[in-house]
Design a protein around this motif. Structure first.
Motif, mmCIF file in Angstrom:
data_model
loop_
_atom_site.group_PDB
_atom_site.id
_atom_site.type_symbol
_atom_site.label_atom_id
_atom_site.label_comp_id
_atom_site.label_asym_id
_atom_site.label_seq_id
_atom_site.Cartn_x
_atom_site.Cartn_y
_atom_site.Cartn_z
ATOM 1 N N LEU A 174 -27.058 65.426 44.822
ATOM 2 C CA LEU A 174 -27.655 65.439 43.505
ATOM 3 C C LEU A 174 -29.034 65.859 43.134
ATOM 4 N N LEU A 175 -29.860 65.677 44.248
ATOM 5 C CA LEU A 175 -31.167 66.106 44.337
ATOM 6 C C LEU A 175 -31.122 67.720 44.216
ATOM 7 N N ALA A 176 -30.476 68.257 45.032
ATOM 8 C CA ALA A 176 -30.415 69.768 45.446
ATOM 9 C C ALA A 176 -29.778 70.223 43.954
ATOM 10 N N SER A 177 -29.133 69.641 43.533
ATOM 11 C CA SER A 177 -28.420 70.212 42.028
ATOM 12 C C SER A 177 -29.662 70.166 41.366
ATOM 13 N N CYS A 178 -30.599 69.306 41.247
ATOM 14 C CA CYS A 178 -31.686 69.432 40.338
ATOM 15 C C CYS A 178 -32.586 70.960 40.345
ATOM 16 N N TYR A 179 -32.662 71.086 41.575
ATOM 17 C CA TYR A 179 -33.344 72.582 41.945
ATOM 18 C C TYR A 179 -32.733 73.530 41.613
ATOM 19 N N ARG A 180 -31.210 73.721 42.027
ATOM 20 C CA ARG A 180 -30.220 74.847 41.622
ATOM 21 C C ARG A 180 -29.886 74.744 40.217
ATOM 22 N N GLU A 181 -29.927 73.580 39.415
ATOM 23 C CA GLU A 181 -29.675 73.836 37.855
ATOM 24 C C GLU A 181 -30.808 74.254 37.133
ATOM 25 N N SER A 182 -32.161 73.930 37.743
ATOM 26 C CA SER A 182 -33.359 74.289 37.230
ATOM 27 C C SER A 182 -33.465 75.770 37.220
ATOM 28 N N LEU A 183 -32.974 76.491 38.415
ATOM 29 C CA LEU A 183 -33.079 77.913 38.870
ATOM 30 C C LEU A 183 -32.186 78.544 37.857
ATOM 31 N N ARG A 184 -30.997 77.889 37.598
ATOM 32 C CA ARG A 184 -29.904 78.470 36.857
ATOM 33 C C ARG A 184 -30.486 78.501 35.360
ATOM 34 N N VAL A 185 -30.996 77.724 34.834
ATOM 35 C CA VAL A 185 -31.753 77.848 33.517
ATOM 36 C C VAL A 185 -32.808 78.815 33.338
ATOM 37 N N ALA A 186 -33.750 78.770 34.418
ATOM 38 C CA ALA A 186 -34.847 79.685 34.543
ATOM 39 C C ALA A 186 -34.336 81.215 34.290
ATOM 40 N N ASP A 187 -33.309 81.444 35.121
ATOM 41 C CA ASP A 187 -32.490 82.702 35.037
ATOM 42 C C ASP A 187 -32.024 83.163 33.864
ATOM 43 N N GLU A 188 -31.361 81.965 33.046
ATOM 44 C CA GLU A 188 -31.057 82.355 31.626
ATOM 45 C C GLU A 188 -32.017 82.477 30.802
ATOM 46 N N LEU A 189 -33.370 81.928 30.957
ATOM 47 C CA LEU A 189 -34.446 82.026 30.172
ATOM 48 C C LEU A 189 -35.029 83.544 30.498
ATOM 49 N N GLY A 190 -34.893 84.003 31.757
ATOM 50 C CA GLY A 190 -35.507 85.263 32.172
ATOM 51 C C GLY A 190 -37.028 84.881 32.783
ATOM 52 N N ALA A 191 -37.253 83.694 33.119
ATOM 53 C CA ALA A 191 -38.318 83.025 33.792
ATOM 54 C C ALA A 191 -38.752 84.078 35.049
ATOM 55 N N GLN A 192 -39.807 84.370 35.267
ATOM 56 C CA GLN A 192 -40.442 85.099 36.392
ATOM 57 C C GLN A 192 -41.018 84.108 37.587
ATOM 58 N N THR A 193 -41.628 83.193 36.999
ATOM 59 C CA THR A 193 -42.307 82.165 37.753
ATOM 60 C C THR A 193 -42.001 80.846 37.167
ATOM 61 N N VAL A 194 -41.844 80.109 38.268
ATOM 62 C CA VAL A 194 -41.427 78.590 37.851
ATOM 63 C C VAL A 194 -42.140 77.488 38.857
ATOM 64 N N ALA A 195 -42.806 76.490 38.111
ATOM 65 C CA ALA A 195 -43.554 75.619 38.956
ATOM 66 C C ALA A 195 -42.403 74.263 39.004
ATOM 67 N N PHE A 196 -42.257 73.790 40.055
ATOM 68 C CA PHE A 196 -41.488 72.552 40.394
ATOM 69 C C PHE A 196 -42.464 71.390 40.942
ATOM 70 N N PRO A 197 -42.270 70.243 40.299
ATOM 71 C CA PRO A 197 -42.812 68.878 41.046
ATOM 72 C C PRO A 197 -42.107 68.503 42.223
ATOM 73 N N ALA A 198 -42.392 67.587 43.097
ATOM 74 C CA ALA A 198 -41.472 66.930 43.994
ATOM 75 C C ALA A 198 -40.327 66.103 43.146
ATOM 76 N N VAL A 199 -39.416 66.340 42.794
ATOM 77 C CA VAL A 199 -38.404 65.799 41.784
ATOM 78 C C VAL A 199 -37.720 64.493 42.859
ATOM 79 N N SER A 200 -37.960 63.366 42.321
ATOM 80 C CA SER A 200 -37.386 61.929 42.578
ATOM 81 C C SER A 200 -38.408 61.364 43.889
ATOM 82 N N THR A 201 -39.436 61.919 43.921
ATOM 83 C CA THR A 201 -40.338 61.391 45.067
ATOM 84 C C THR A 201 -41.397 60.471 44.679
ATOM 85 N N GLY A 202 -41.283 60.296 43.193
ATOM 86 C CA GLY A 202 -42.273 59.226 42.817
ATOM 87 C C GLY A 202 -41.649 58.103 42.635
#
Length: 169
Positions: A96-124
């Motif tokens: 599920l954690l890996a899916s957060c990163y994969r799905e975010s990149l899929r959405v970024a590709d759909e948007l045409g984003a070239q640069t993406v900033a990620f937080p450390a998902v679920s570590t807070g």
């Protein structure tokens, strides 16, 4: 292949095409990264989240999924909201954690984003151990095909930065 970086900083100040929000399933804002993005990004982000809830996400966004809204007043054009899993000592939720990163990149590709900033998902507040969260994040983005040119892990604490630099090495 995307350039992978780890920096210490405030994700709401990153000059990137899209920032990823470690959101809760309601999409209505919360604490941590989510609260900071909603506060600094202004009311347009919440308005789009409400519209998403009124349409296809009536029951909220499921863990591991991702969806985009405007970046509002942030330097980023878009916010990609993803819901990370709560860490469990008795159940392996790594997929599920890996899916957060994969799905975010899929959405970024759909948007045409070239640069993406990620937080450390679920570590807070969701309690995922930072070393393991960093390992999963880095392994996942390294193995996920994407058109994104730069992935910037933007980490709030020195401990998180150290964990991500170690995972990248």
């Amino acid at each position: 292949m995307a350039e992978l970086l780890a920096v210490q900083g405030d994700i709401t100040e990153q000059d990137v095409d899209a920032v990823v929000n470690a959101a809760n399933s309601s999409l209505m804002g919360g604490g941590g990264v989510d609260g900071a993005i909603h506060r600094k990004g202004g009311p347009d982000i919440l308005a789009e989240c409400r519209a998403l809830r009124a349409s296809q996400y009536g029951k909220g966004l499921k863990t591991g999924q991702a969806v985009a809204t405007t970046g509002g007043l942030l330097p980023a054009r878009w916010v990609i909201h993803t819901v990370g899993p709560v860490w469990s000592a008795t159940e392996d939720r790594s997929d599920l954690l890996a899916s957060c990163y994969r799905e975010s990149l899929r959405v970024a590709d759909e948007l045409g984003a070239q640069t993406v900033a990620f937080p450390a998902v679920s570590t807070g507040v969701y309690g995922w151990p930072i070393q393991d969260g960093a390992r999963i994040a880095v392994e996942t983005v390294r193995t996920t095909p994407t058109k994104v040119h730069q992935i910037r892990f933007t980490l709030f604490t020195p401990e998180a930065l150290t964990a991500f630099l170690s995972a990248l090495a």
